[in-house]
Design an enzyme around this catalytic site. Sequence first.
Site, short mmCIF file in Angstrom:
data_model
loop_
_atom_site.label_atom_id
_atom_site.label_comp_id
_atom_site.label_asym_id
_atom_site.label_seq_id
_atom_site.Cartn_x
_atom_site.Cartn_y
_atom_site.Cartn_z
N ASP A 226 -13.86 -16.08 8.50
CA ASP A 226 -12.73 -15.29 7.93
C ASP A 226 -12.15 -15.67 8.90
O ASP A 226 -12.07 -14.16 9.90
CB ASP A 226 -12.98 -14.17 7.37
CG ASP A 226 -11.61 -13.94 6.68
OD1 ASP A 226 -10.11 -14.87 7.50
OD2 ASP A 226 -11.18 -12.56 6.31
N TYR B 187 1.24 -1.34 -0.19
CA TYR B 187 -0.26 0.12 -0.06
C TYR B 187 1.03 1.24 0.08
O TYR B 187 0.61 2.22 0.95
CB TYR B 187 -0.99 -0.25 0.85
CG TYR B 187 -1.68 -0.62 0.59
CD1 TYR B 187 -2.73 -0.84 -0.31
CD2 TYR B 187 -1.68 -2.16 1.68
CE1 TYR B 187 -3.97 -1.47 -0.67
CE2 TYR B 187 -3.06 -2.85 1.06
CZ TYR B 187 -3.93 -2.34 0.36
OH TYR B 187 -5.32 -3.47 0.15
N LYS C 245 -2.50 -16.37 8.97
CA LYS C 245 -1.61 -15.93 9.37
C LYS C 245 -0.69 -16.60 10.60
O LYS C 245 -0.20 -17.21 10.31
CB LYS C 245 -2.63 -14.63 9.72
CG LYS C 245 -2.70 -13.52 8.94
CD LYS C 245 -2.86 -11.93 9.27
CE LYS C 245 -2.93 -11.28 8.38
NZ LYS C 245 -3.90 -10.52 7.85
N TYR D 220 -12.29 -6.98 5.96
CA TYR D 220 -11.53 -7.16 5.18
C TYR D 220 -11.52 -8.71 4.70
O TYR D 220 -11.22 -9.17 6.49
CB TYR D 220 -10.35 -6.33 5.94
CG TYR D 220 -8.88 -6.43 4.85
CD1 TYR D 220 -8.81 -5.81 3.98
CD2 TYR D 220 -7.90 -7.48 5.56
CE1 TYR D 220 -7.76 -6.08 2.83
CE2 TYR D 220 -6.81 -7.76 4.60
CZ TYR D 220 -6.79 -7.27 3.34
OH TYR D 220 -5.91 -7.36 2.58
C1 LIG Z 1 -4.89 -10.27 5.80
C2 LIG Z 1 -5.96 -11.41 6.17
C3 LIG Z 1 -6.39 -11.46 4.76
C4 LIG Z 1 -5.82 -11.86 3.95
O1 LIG Z 1 -4.13 -12.43 4.23
P1 LIG Z 1 -2.89 -12.50 3.56
O2 LIG Z 1 -2.18 -13.79 3.62
O3 LIG Z 1 -3.05 -11.24 3.57
O4 LIG Z 1 -3.30 -12.84 1.39
C5 LIG Z 1 -8.12 -12.04 4.87
N1 LIG Z 1 -8.98 -11.70 5.63
C6 LIG Z 1 -8.58 -11.75 6.93
C7 LIG Z 1 -9.50 -11.42 8.15
C8 LIG Z 1 -6.73 -11.09 7.46
O5 LIG Z 1 -6.21 -10.82 8.51
#
Ligand SMILES: *Cc1c(COP(=O)(O)O)cnc(C)c1O
Length: 427
Positions: free
Chosen positions: A249, A19, A278, A147
């Site tokens: 997610d 970014y 993550k 997100y």
């Molecule tokens: C970071 C994140 C993503 C995307 O993961 P990347 O490994 O950066 O592609 C998707 N959803 C959530 C909730 C996130 O925190």
Amino acid sequence: MGTPPEWTALDPRHLWHPYAPAPDPLPAYPVVGSEGVHLILADGRKLVDGMASWWCAIHGYRHPDMVRTLQEQVDVLPHVMFGGLTHEPAARLAERLARLSPGDLNRVFFCDSGSVSVEVALKLAVQYWQARECPEKCCFLALRGGYHGDTFATMSISDPDNSLHDRFRSLLPRQYFTPQPPDADCTASELEDACARFEADLVAHQYALAGVVLEPVLQGAGGFHPYPPAFLTQVAALCARHEVLLIADEIATGFGRTGTLFACEQADVVPDILCLGKALTGGMLSLAATLTREEIAKVVSEAGPFLHGPTFMANPAACRVALASLDLLESRDWMAEVAAIEKILRRELLPLQSAKGVARVRVLGAFAVVETSEPVNASAWQALAIQRGVWLRPFQNFVYLMPPFIIQEAELMQLTGAIQTGISDLL
Ligand SMILES: *Cc1c(COP(=O)(O)O)cnc(C)c1O
């Protein structure tokens, strides 16, 4: 402190940062090492890391068990294609995730980043409804303030007005949005209204919806917003009642960050599809996973193959490191660690709620955000943080913390102290 190493001149000439424009007028600090909760800069300064490399490094950096495990795996099988071949790290990690995750999410698809794991979840949901001969159920309902990643489909379900994505809107698949859930400390009637509104939005689009996508209990980079688990409990019940899949997610919240291993547990919810990433590898390598129930896998597969297959799918080194990270998590009382962090974050940061320029302060588990009334001066904040021996990365109106779980009180106080100083000196 000394001259920067000569390679640092290559960065502004050739690199792009997240970014950021290229070259970036703001500095990128050269980091040459890491140890425990510290990042080590080229000039020798050691910074307490408040970001855990964006939610990931829950055990801090270079834990010896993880380093040893990675070295062992690299000596034997660093990578191999996953088409037509299988290996022990993937099999063992899939079994382990199936066992640890809520309910009966027993089928695991590995990929290499969080965004892709969400893409996989969306494709799974669409193929599921195609297999059930409801091909019109191919859209998604998402929460405002969410997100879910930076790829096109994940942008389409992330907050539609968030400045990160709105310029691509004309290219994005059209999805449906429902309001951001109320604050975690909302009243019973606010919660009831929010659930009624959600149900109305769900019912209005029910026959077009393959799934509801959300971050359980804590929305991450789209707004850093903790919301009541009871909202999620009701959402899950409504999804089941109206025949829409629930996609959770947990890429940011998974592996203990909010105080339970998975945030869904706080709402006593088992999603139909779960995305992990993550902290899955304790932040050492890139790996993500999409889990679903066997029944969903069966419906999809009776109609044909699932149509996804990344080159680096189920990378053995990453799977081994993920197993080592889970071993570490299980060997320690991480819940007590997270609870201790939460207590200190509350004690040190909640009083800032009344400070000038602060809109609100929120703490959940090993996560805290101080939301400012105006966008922050990110480079001034960063300079102040580094001067005080800590690493922070505020953006927009958010000064936030998600430290490694192994952080000690004195180190955590360095982080909260930098935020307190920033609030009084920079706002
Ligand atoms: C970071 C994140 C993503 C995307 O993961 P990347 O490994 O950066 O592609 C998707 N959803 C959530 C909730 C996130 O925190």
